[in-house]
Design an enzyme around this catalytic site. Structure first.
Site, PDB file in Angstrom:
ATOM      1  NE  ARG A  14      -1.817  -2.200   3.353  1.00 20.09           N
ATOM      2  CZ  ARG A  14      -2.190  -2.679   4.550  1.00 20.09           C
ATOM      3  NH1 ARG A  14      -3.357  -2.337   5.048  1.00 20.09           N
ATOM      4  NH2 ARG A  14      -1.394  -3.477   5.229  1.00 20.09           N
ATOM      5  CD  GLN A  71       7.329 -13.769   6.140  1.00 24.10           C
ATOM      6  OE1 GLN A  71       7.556 -12.555   6.235  1.00 24.10           O
ATOM      7  NE2 GLN A  71       6.128 -14.274   6.341  1.00 24.10           N
ATOM      8  CG  ASP A 102       3.761  -1.736  10.093  1.00 22.13           C
ATOM      9  OD1 ASP A 102       3.691  -2.289  11.212  1.00 22.13           O
ATOM     10  OD2 ASP A 102       2.857  -1.808   9.234  1.00 22.13           O
ATOM     11  N   GLY A 139      -6.873  -4.753  13.147  1.00 24.59           N
ATOM     12  CA  GLY A 139      -7.618  -5.910  13.637  1.00 24.59           C
ATOM     13  C   GLY A 139      -8.460  -5.476  14.826  1.00 24.59           C
ATOM     14  CG  ASN A 227      -1.102  -0.318   7.222  1.00 23.39           C
ATOM     15  OD1 ASN A 227      -0.106  -0.997   7.460  1.00 23.39           O
ATOM     16  ND2 ASN A 227      -2.184  -0.369   7.959  1.00 23.39           N
ATOM     17  CE1 TYR A 365      36.677  23.187  -0.610  1.00 22.93           C
ATOM     18  CE2 TYR A 365      38.656  23.246  -1.967  1.00 22.93           C
ATOM     19  CZ  TYR A 365      37.752  22.546  -1.190  1.00 22.93           C
ATOM     20  OH  TYR A 365      37.913  21.205  -0.983  1.00 22.93           O
ATOM     21  CE1 TYR A 386      41.591  14.625  -6.972  1.00 23.48           C
ATOM     22  CE2 TYR A 386      40.056  15.850  -8.357  1.00 23.48           C
ATOM     23  CZ  TYR A 386      40.642  14.640  -7.981  1.00 23.48           C
ATOM     24  OH  TYR A 386      40.268  13.478  -8.597  1.00 23.48           O
TER      25      TYR A 386
END
Ligand code: UD1
Ligand code: CA
Length: 467
Positions: A14, A71, A102, A139, A227, A365, A386
């Protein structure tokens, strides 16, 4: 021994997530990290995390610190716990806490209180539940005639009257470990989703003559799960507000909290003032009487007292006391800015030490450099660190005065009190108290522009007219 199994194998369909749902962040920590912290704060001694969808992300995050069980097919929450069988069989004497990866706000207090009830009632399983106004997606707790629990029914399996029940399953439970192992064997996927529901353990426990109970919390936040992306945003807002409130209780002052996001581990001392658009995250500590923001991002940085950071990005660095930085400054990792330094607009510092009371006011810099005390950088200075292959360091002694637009070609060392003339490119070490000048000879051509003008006006073909 008391142990925990955390479910983090689901796909999060979802959510349309590219990574496992429990790896999505609430502020600066993945949901799974919030859940692990709660488990540890509640004193669970062993943790097993169930991985599944894109398990490698979870493995990378856990970095070998916890047991994991894969799993390989996501067949439901009951099936997920079955994958921890080996872990569970290693210690079957105590209780096992099962948590959803979650639902990040489950806290140590709720976990511990639920365990007390679980033990006192001698339950095989105790579910943590809450009454909420909008139970959709959760639930539902089905009560028995004696007001105990009879079962948990999922939204998709619920009858219209069951859907009206506002008492819902948090997805967190305490099980007697030995009973959990037996009950898992009995779960079947006979339901609307064809999944092995962990929630069926309630009904199965009761059917086999065991006790099941409910720990009803009045802290609705602890059950909040994500969700959908909307849920996720809501959780982030809740977390953000809770963290800001915690800092306000400790004396941190906010002009407004618009766009202000503070990470879960950040520490800020009383009297510091925060302005809008400020994000502070990771292992950051900020001392007293600082002014931070607006529009500032600070990550993994330790800041002393009395600092002012306006429109700054600072990462993995140390900033001592009374430092003024900004606006529009980038402090990159591994920088150490000592007390009393001033850094002005459009300056970048990287992997450098800046000594006490030095000033880098504009357009400069400083990378891979060790800068002494009371150094003054003219506008437009560049440490040329550099060469296309490797990075080299510049060393700048105390009280140097770097003229505007100086290039310091690393590796190079300026002694104490060195002056560089504006526009110089310094390629060699300069001894203490010397002036380094590197310039082409200035040529001045008198009357040049007047001659040009005359040529244009009096020459036969007048280009300006033609055009
Ligand atoms: C679950 C509960 C529901 C509860 C809700 C609380 C079941 C059947 N339902 O529903 O009663 O109100 O949590 O948030 O348990 N997971 C796996 N492997 C799987 C499936 C899920 O590891 O095969 C993990 C997910 O990553 C997630 C957690 O288990 O962290 C919960 O899964 P999810 O699919 O979100 O369950 P819900 O439908 O929310
Ligand atoms: Ca869920």
């Amino acid at each position: 021994m008391n142990q925990a199994v955390i479910l983090a194998g689901g796909h999060g369909k979802r959510m349309k997530a590219e990574i496992p749902k429990p790896m999505l962040k609430i502020i600066d920590v993945p949901m799974l990290g919030w859940v692990i912290r709660a488990c540890e704060a509640a004193g669970t001694e062993r943790i097993c995390v169930i991985t599944g969808y894109k398990a490698e992300f979870v493995e990378y995050y856990l970095n070998g610190k916890y047991t994991t069980a894969l799993q390989s097919e996501q067949l439901g929450t009951g099936h997920a716990v079955m994958q921890a069988e080996k872990f569970l069989r290693e210690d079957t004497d105590g209780n096992t806490l099962v948590l959803c990866g979650d639902a990040p706000f489950m806290d140590a207090e709720t976990i511990s209180s639920a365990l007390e009830l679980h033990v006192a009632q001698k339950n095989s399983v105790t579910v943590i539940a809450a009454e909420i106004d909008c139970p959709k997606g959760y639930g539902r707790i089905i009560r028995s005639e004696t007001d105990g629990i009879a079962a948990i029914v999922e939204e998709k399996d619920a009858t219209p009257s069951q859907k009206k029940i506002r008492e819902v399953n948090s997805g967190a439970y305490w099980f007697r470990t030995a009973d959990l192992l037996e009950l898992l064997q009995k779960i079947t996927p006979q339901n609307a989703q064809g999944e092995y529901y962990l929630t069926d353990t309630i009904k199965l426990a009761i059917e086999s003559g065991r006790r099941a109970g409910v720990y009803l919390t009045d802290n609705q936040e602890v059950i909040l799960g994500a969700n959908t992306r909307q849920d996720l945003l809501m959780l982030r807002e809740t977390a953000r507000r809770n963290i800001l409130n915690k800092h306000m209780d400790r004396g941190v002052d906010f002009l407004s909290t618009d766009g202000v996001v503070i990470g879960i581990d950040v520490e800020i001392e009383a009297g510091t003032f925060i302005m809008p658009g400020t994000i502070i995250r990771g292992n950051t500590k900020i001392g007293r009487r600082c002014e931070i923001g607006p529009n500032t991002l600070i990550e993994n940085t330790v800041i002393g007292e009395g600092c002012r950071l306006n429109t700054v990005q600072a990462y993995d660095s140390v900033i001592e006391d009374n430092v003024k930085i900004g606006p529009f400054v980038h402090i990159r990792p591994n920088s150490h800015i000592k007390s009393g330094v001033k850094i002005g607009d459009f300056v970048e510092i990287k992997n450098s030490v800046i000594g006490e009371q030095s000033s880098i006011a504009h357009l400069t810099y400083v990378g891979d450099s060790d800068v002494g005390k009371k150094v003054n950088f003219g506008c437009g200075t560049v440490t040329v660190n550099y060469d296309g292959v490797s990075k080299q360091r510049c060393e700048i002694g105390d009280s140097c005065f770097i003229g505007c637009n100086t290039n310091l070609i690393a590796p190079v060392k300026l002694g104490t009190g060195v002056y560089t003339a504006a526009g110089s490119t310094i390629t060699k070490d300069v001894p203490d108290y010397a002036l380094a000048v590197e310039r082409g000879q200035l040529k001045v051509k008198d009357g040049y522009s007047l001659r040009k003008l005359k040529n244009r006006l009096f020459s036969g073909d007048n280009k300006e007219k033609k055009n």
